[in-house]
Design a protein around this motif. Structure first.
Motif, PDB file in Angstrom:
ATOM      1  N   TYR A 197       0.825  -1.273   0.118  1.00 49.71           N
ATOM      2  CA  TYR A 197      -0.092   0.135   0.134  1.00 49.71           C
ATOM      3  C   TYR A 197       0.859   1.328   0.018  1.00 49.71           C
ATOM      4  O   TYR A 197       0.487   2.418  -0.184  1.00 49.71           O
ATOM      5  CB  TYR A 197      -1.051  -0.058   0.987  1.00 49.71           C
ATOM      6  CG  TYR A 197      -1.891  -1.311   1.108  1.00 49.71           C
ATOM      7  CD1 TYR A 197      -2.291  -1.780   0.132  1.00 49.71           C
ATOM      8  CD2 TYR A 197      -2.389  -1.731   2.436  1.00 49.71           C
ATOM      9  CE1 TYR A 197      -3.220  -2.934   0.041  1.00 49.71           C
ATOM     10  CE2 TYR A 197      -3.169  -2.844   2.413  1.00 49.71           C
ATOM     11  CZ  TYR A 197      -3.550  -3.392   1.398  1.00 49.71           C
ATOM     12  OH  TYR A 197      -4.266  -4.320   1.089  1.00 49.71           O
ATOM     13  N   HIS A 198       2.195   1.378   0.188  1.00 55.94           N
ATOM     14  CA  HIS A 198       3.084   2.604   0.314  1.00 55.94           C
ATOM     15  C   HIS A 198       3.812   2.350  -1.133  1.00 55.94           C
ATOM     16  O   HIS A 198       4.317   1.085  -1.357  1.00 55.94           O
ATOM     17  CB  HIS A 198       3.862   2.551   1.457  1.00 55.94           C
ATOM     18  CG  HIS A 198       3.299   3.184   2.681  1.00 55.94           C
ATOM     19  ND1 HIS A 198       3.941   3.610   3.800  1.00 55.94           N
ATOM     20  CD2 HIS A 198       1.836   3.525   2.801  1.00 55.94           C
ATOM     21  CE1 HIS A 198       2.795   4.023   4.635  1.00 55.94           C
ATOM     22  NE2 HIS A 198       1.554   4.112   3.955  1.00 55.94           N
ATOM     23  N   PRO A 199       4.126   3.577  -1.863  1.00 60.45           N
ATOM     24  CA  PRO A 199       4.900   3.256  -3.033  1.00 60.45           C
ATOM     25  C   PRO A 199       6.588   3.243  -2.655  1.00 60.45           C
ATOM     26  O   PRO A 199       6.771   3.470  -1.384  1.00 60.45           O
ATOM     27  CB  PRO A 199       4.618   4.695  -3.520  1.00 60.45           C
ATOM     28  CG  PRO A 199       4.167   5.579  -2.453  1.00 60.45           C
ATOM     29  CD  PRO A 199       3.453   4.737  -1.720  1.00 60.45           C
ATOM     30  N   ALA A 200       7.312   2.745  -3.341  1.00 67.62           N
ATOM     31  CA  ALA A 200       8.800   2.383  -3.000  1.00 67.62           C
ATOM     32  C   ALA A 200       9.216   3.772  -2.514  1.00 67.62           C
ATOM     33  O   ALA A 200      10.102   3.629  -1.540  1.00 67.62           O
ATOM     34  CB  ALA A 200       9.433   2.159  -4.380  1.00 67.62           C
ATOM     35  N   GLU A 201       8.994   4.849  -2.989  1.00 65.08           N
ATOM     36  CA  GLU A 201       9.584   6.122  -2.504  1.00 65.08           C
ATOM     37  C   GLU A 201       9.393   6.279  -0.842  1.00 65.08           C
ATOM     38  O   GLU A 201      10.230   7.157  -0.207  1.00 65.08           O
ATOM     39  CB  GLU A 201       9.264   7.412  -3.272  1.00 65.08           C
ATOM     40  CG  GLU A 201       7.736   7.440  -3.319  1.00 65.08           C
ATOM     41  CD  GLU A 201       7.104   7.090  -4.690  1.00 65.08           C
ATOM     42  OE1 GLU A 201       6.114   7.632  -5.162  1.00 65.08           O
ATOM     43  OE2 GLU A 201       7.833   5.991  -5.023  1.00 65.08           O
ATOM     44  N   ARG A 202       8.619   5.588  -0.200  1.00 66.53           N
ATOM     45  CA  ARG A 202       8.044   5.963   0.826  1.00 66.53           C
ATOM     46  C   ARG A 202       8.843   4.830   1.957  1.00 66.53           C
ATOM     47  O   ARG A 202       8.663   4.913   3.091  1.00 66.53           O
ATOM     48  CB  ARG A 202       6.645   5.741   1.279  1.00 66.53           C
ATOM     49  CG  ARG A 202       5.669   6.941   0.974  1.00 66.53           C
ATOM     50  CD  ARG A 202       4.408   6.972   1.419  1.00 66.53           C
ATOM     51  NE  ARG A 202       4.282   7.037   2.817  1.00 66.53           N
ATOM     52  CZ  ARG A 202       3.387   7.205   3.659  1.00 66.53           C
ATOM     53  NH1 ARG A 202       1.944   6.876   3.039  1.00 66.53           N
ATOM     54  NH2 ARG A 202       3.165   7.146   4.761  1.00 66.53           N
ATOM     55  N   LEU A 203       9.361   3.812   1.368  1.00 64.62           N
ATOM     56  CA  LEU A 203      10.302   2.756   2.004  1.00 64.62           C
ATOM     57  C   LEU A 203      11.728   3.009   2.116  1.00 64.62           C
ATOM     58  O   LEU A 203      12.400   2.286   2.047  1.00 64.62           O
ATOM     59  CB  LEU A 203       9.970   1.425   1.066  1.00 64.62           C
ATOM     60  CG  LEU A 203       8.543   1.027   1.155  1.00 64.62           C
ATOM     61  CD1 LEU A 203       8.469  -0.341   0.319  1.00 64.62           C
ATOM     62  CD2 LEU A 203       7.769   1.034   2.523  1.00 64.62           C
ATOM     63  N   GLY A 204      11.998   4.327   2.389  1.00 66.60           N
ATOM     64  CA  GLY A 204      13.535   4.705   2.503  1.00 66.60           C
ATOM     65  C   GLY A 204      14.201   4.009   3.467  1.00 66.60           C
ATOM     66  O   GLY A 204      15.392   3.736   3.427  1.00 66.60           O
ATOM     67  N   ALA A 205      13.467   3.583   4.671  1.00 67.66           N
ATOM     68  CA  ALA A 205      14.509   3.039   5.895  1.00 67.66           C
ATOM     69  C   ALA A 205      14.591   1.557   5.488  1.00 67.66           C
ATOM     70  O   ALA A 205      15.209   0.788   6.196  1.00 67.66           O
ATOM     71  CB  ALA A 205      13.377   3.109   7.020  1.00 67.66           C
ATOM     72  N   ALA A 206      14.060   0.827   4.409  1.00 65.64           N
ATOM     73  CA  ALA A 206      14.367  -0.361   4.042  1.00 65.64           C
ATOM     74  C   ALA A 206      15.839  -0.569   3.805  1.00 65.64           C
ATOM     75  O   ALA A 206      16.281  -0.134   3.191  1.00 65.64           O
ATOM     76  CB  ALA A 206      13.327  -1.024   3.053  1.00 65.64           C
ATOM     77  N   ARG A 207      16.330  -1.729   4.124  1.00 58.64           N
ATOM     78  CA  ARG A 207      17.873  -1.944   3.704  1.00 58.64           C
ATOM     79  C   ARG A 207      17.761  -2.903   2.358  1.00 58.64           C
ATOM     80  O   ARG A 207      18.637  -2.877   1.436  1.00 58.64           O
ATOM     81  CB  ARG A 207      18.467  -2.929   4.771  1.00 58.64           C
ATOM     82  CG  ARG A 207      18.820  -2.202   6.058  1.00 58.64           C
ATOM     83  CD  ARG A 207      19.770  -2.920   6.783  1.00 58.64           C
ATOM     84  NE  ARG A 207      19.603  -2.635   8.242  1.00 58.64           N
ATOM     85  CZ  ARG A 207      20.136  -3.226   9.174  1.00 58.64           C
ATOM     86  NH1 ARG A 207      21.032  -4.279   8.811  1.00 58.64           N
ATOM     87  NH2 ARG A 207      19.941  -3.099  10.376  1.00 58.64           N
ATOM     88  N   HIS A 208      16.664  -3.588   2.081  1.00 58.89           N
ATOM     89  CA  HIS A 208      16.414  -4.347   0.873  1.00 58.89           C
ATOM     90  C   HIS A 208      14.927  -4.037   0.396  1.00 58.89           C
ATOM     91  O   HIS A 208      14.047  -4.041   0.913  1.00 58.89           O
ATOM     92  CB  HIS A 208      16.694  -5.708   1.120  1.00 58.89           C
ATOM     93  CG  HIS A 208      18.016  -6.146   1.663  1.00 58.89           C
ATOM     94  ND1 HIS A 208      19.042  -6.190   0.907  1.00 58.89           N
ATOM     95  CD2 HIS A 208      18.211  -6.238   3.018  1.00 58.89           C
ATOM     96  CE1 HIS A 208      19.927  -6.501   1.570  1.00 58.89           C
ATOM     97  NE2 HIS A 208      20.015  -6.670   2.948  1.00 58.89           N
ATOM     98  N   HIS A 209      14.892  -4.377  -0.787  1.00 54.96           N
ATOM     99  CA  HIS A 209      13.641  -4.381  -1.595  1.00 54.96           C
ATOM    100  C   HIS A 209      13.539  -5.682  -2.528  1.00 54.96           C
ATOM    101  O   HIS A 209      14.223  -5.993  -2.959  1.00 54.96           O
ATOM    102  CB  HIS A 209      13.392  -3.124  -2.474  1.00 54.96           C
ATOM    103  CG  HIS A 209      13.596  -1.825  -1.690  1.00 54.96           C
ATOM    104  ND1 HIS A 209      12.434  -0.908  -1.272  1.00 54.96           N
ATOM    105  CD2 HIS A 209      14.662  -1.226  -1.554  1.00 54.96           C
ATOM    106  CE1 HIS A 209      12.910  -0.186  -0.682  1.00 54.96           C
ATOM    107  NE2 HIS A 209      14.267   0.041  -0.825  1.00 54.96           N
ATOM    108  N   VAL A 210      12.091  -6.117  -2.486  1.00 55.00           N
ATOM    109  CA  VAL A 210      11.836  -7.133  -3.392  1.00 55.00           C
ATOM    110  C   VAL A 210      10.454  -6.906  -4.013  1.00 55.00           C
ATOM    111  O   VAL A 210       9.600  -6.149  -3.685  1.00 55.00           O
ATOM    112  CB  VAL A 210      11.453  -8.647  -2.696  1.00 55.00           C
ATOM    113  CG1 VAL A 210      12.460  -8.956  -1.921  1.00 55.00           C
ATOM    114  CG2 VAL A 210      10.438  -8.393  -1.382  1.00 55.00           C
ATOM    115  N   ALA A 211      10.688  -7.425  -5.338  1.00 53.43           N
ATOM    116  CA  ALA A 211       9.247  -7.226  -6.141  1.00 53.43           C
ATOM    117  C   ALA A 211       8.169  -8.146  -6.256  1.00 53.43           C
ATOM    118  O   ALA A 211       6.976  -7.872  -6.492  1.00 53.43           O
ATOM    119  CB  ALA A 211       9.914  -6.752  -7.604  1.00 53.43           C
TER     120      ALA A 211
END
Length: 226
Positions: A197-211
């Motif tokens: 529900y949040h776009p990628a640009e709001r996940l700045g605190a994440a160390r990793h991302h998965v699609a």
């Protein structure tokens, strides 16, 4: 006997494991209609998913009196449970593609424990676990009833305490900025997902991302590579 330390994979629920937006939006509409208030836009509602109800009602109904917000909270809870019990609405809060398979794969690993940290109430989480036959999957279940709202790290601190896992051996997987900020505050690796529900640009605190979900197991193997 394995020398590998216990690992803990903690999942958010709404927007991460299951797509519950249909139930959330419908319950929110019923709650606001019940108070004669204008229903917040879809984007505003989904933008606060993950916060506890008390916290998110302050954002969605900033001009309402405290008593009105308390009724909104209760109205939402009652509506949500009623909607989930309605068989005419089809499957409630379906899994995201690959979620069940990845849960089974991780649960089969002897050194991996699974948990959840959610803004849901205990009652709501219990109903979801029952509906999806997830009994026994999550060894630690942290819910909004007993903790400050995300992004406060209390849920994750308690999950570590319950399981005896060190923060360095745990990850938090979630779809919102609240999840990733909570993980960072607890010293836990945050993995942001691209389907919530949040776009990628709001996940700045994440160390990793998965699609997609099938990227989770190989990423965990990389994170915990000896």
């Amino acid at each position: 006997m394995s020398n590998t330390p216990l690992r803990l994979v903690i999942f958010d629920v709404d927007g991460t494991l299951v797509d519950s937006q249909g139930d959330i939006l419908a319950a929110m509409k019923l709650a606001f209609d019940g108070e004669g208030l204008q229903v917040p836009p879809r984007s505003d509602v989904l933008g606060v998913v993950g916060l506890s109800l008390d916290e998110l009602m302050v954002i969605l109904a900033p001009d309402a009196e405290a008593a009105t917000r308390a009724r909104l909270v209760q109205g939402y809870k009652d509506a949500y449970m009623t909607l989930r019990a309605d068989p005419s609405r089809g499957q409630s809060s379906p899994f995201y593609p690959g979620a069940r398979e990845v849960l089974a794969q991780l649960q089969a690993q002897p050194d991996t424990l699974l948990g959840v940290a959610t803004g849901k109430s205990k009652r709501g989480l219990d109903k979801l676990i029952e509906a999806h036959a997830l009994e026994g999957v999550f060894v630690t279940q942290q819910v909004a009833d007993f903790h400050p709202s995300k992004p406060h790290p209390a849920m994750l601190h308690e999950a570590l305490r319950e399981t005896g896992v060190e923060a360095r051996d745990a990850v938090m997987i979630g779809d919102t900025s609240f999840d990733m900020e909570m993980a960072a505050a607890a010293g836990i690796t945050g993995i942001g997902v691209g389907w919530g529900y949040h776009p990628a640009e709001r996940l700045g605190a994440a160390r990793h991302h998965v699609a997609q979900f099938d990227e989770v197991p190989p990423l965990l193997a990389t994170i915990w590579k000896d």
